[in-house]
Design a protein around this motif. Structure first.
Motif, PDB file in Angstrom:
ATOM      1  N   ASP A 292       0.684  -1.905  -5.349  1.00  0.00           N
ATOM      2  CA  ASP A 292       1.008  -2.746  -4.215  1.00  0.00           C
ATOM      3  C   ASP A 292      -0.284  -3.220  -3.536  1.00  0.00           C
ATOM      4  O   ASP A 292      -1.121  -2.406  -3.144  1.00  0.00           O
TER       5      ASP A 292
ATOM      6  N   ASP B  81      -0.871  -4.619  -0.613  1.00  0.00           N
ATOM      7  CA  ASP B  81      -1.032  -4.249   0.791  1.00  0.00           C
ATOM      8  C   ASP B  81      -1.460  -2.788   0.937  1.00  0.00           C
ATOM      9  O   ASP B  81      -2.333  -2.463   1.736  1.00  0.00           O
ATOM     10  N   THR B  82      -0.861  -1.927   0.167  1.00  0.00           N
ATOM     11  CA  THR B  82      -1.164  -0.501   0.240  1.00  0.00           C
ATOM     12  C   THR B  82      -2.540  -0.176  -0.330  1.00  0.00           C
ATOM     13  O   THR B  82      -3.274   0.643   0.225  1.00  0.00           O
ATOM     14  N   TYR B  83      -2.915  -0.814  -1.426  1.00  0.00           N
ATOM     15  CA  TYR B  83      -4.134  -0.458  -2.140  1.00  0.00           C
ATOM     16  C   TYR B  83      -5.281  -1.458  -1.966  1.00  0.00           C
ATOM     17  O   TYR B  83      -6.230  -1.442  -2.734  1.00  0.00           O
ATOM     18  N   SER B  84      -5.249  -2.324  -0.938  1.00  0.00           N
ATOM     19  CA  SER B  84      -6.316  -3.312  -0.789  1.00  0.00           C
ATOM     20  C   SER B  84      -7.673  -2.655  -0.524  1.00  0.00           C
ATOM     21  O   SER B  84      -8.695  -3.126  -1.006  1.00  0.00           O
TER      22      SER B  84
ATOM     23  N   TYR C 291      -8.847   1.127  -1.039  1.00  0.00           N
ATOM     24  CA  TYR C 291      -8.421   2.466  -1.452  1.00  0.00           C
ATOM     25  C   TYR C 291      -9.479   3.070  -2.356  1.00  0.00           C
ATOM     26  O   TYR C 291     -10.030   2.407  -3.241  1.00  0.00           O
TER      27      TYR C 291
END
Length: 60
Positions: free
Chosen positions: A15, A17-20, A22
């Motif tokens: 995803d 948004d989650t992993y932009s 990370y």
């Protein structure tokens, strides 16, 4: 965001948004390999196979 597993070549769909931004581990669900990934601003900076030891369980 798509990343190919370095162990088996399976396509991992992360995803955006989650992993932009990370840095850490993700698991390939095809071969169970742990990948160390570093993502900044939605771009891949590095992908490596984790050097974490795996322990086999003995069966009686």
């Amino acid at each position: 965001m798509k990343i190919n597993c370095l162990s088996c070549g399976h396509n991992l769909d992360l995803d955006e948004d989650t992993y932009s931004d990370y840095e850490g581990q993700v698991k390939c669900y095809a071969c169970n390999a742990l990948l160390e990934i570093n993502l900044k601003e939605g771009r891949i900076k590095s992908v490596n196979i984790s050097k974490q030891k795996s322990y086999a369980t003995a069966e009686a």
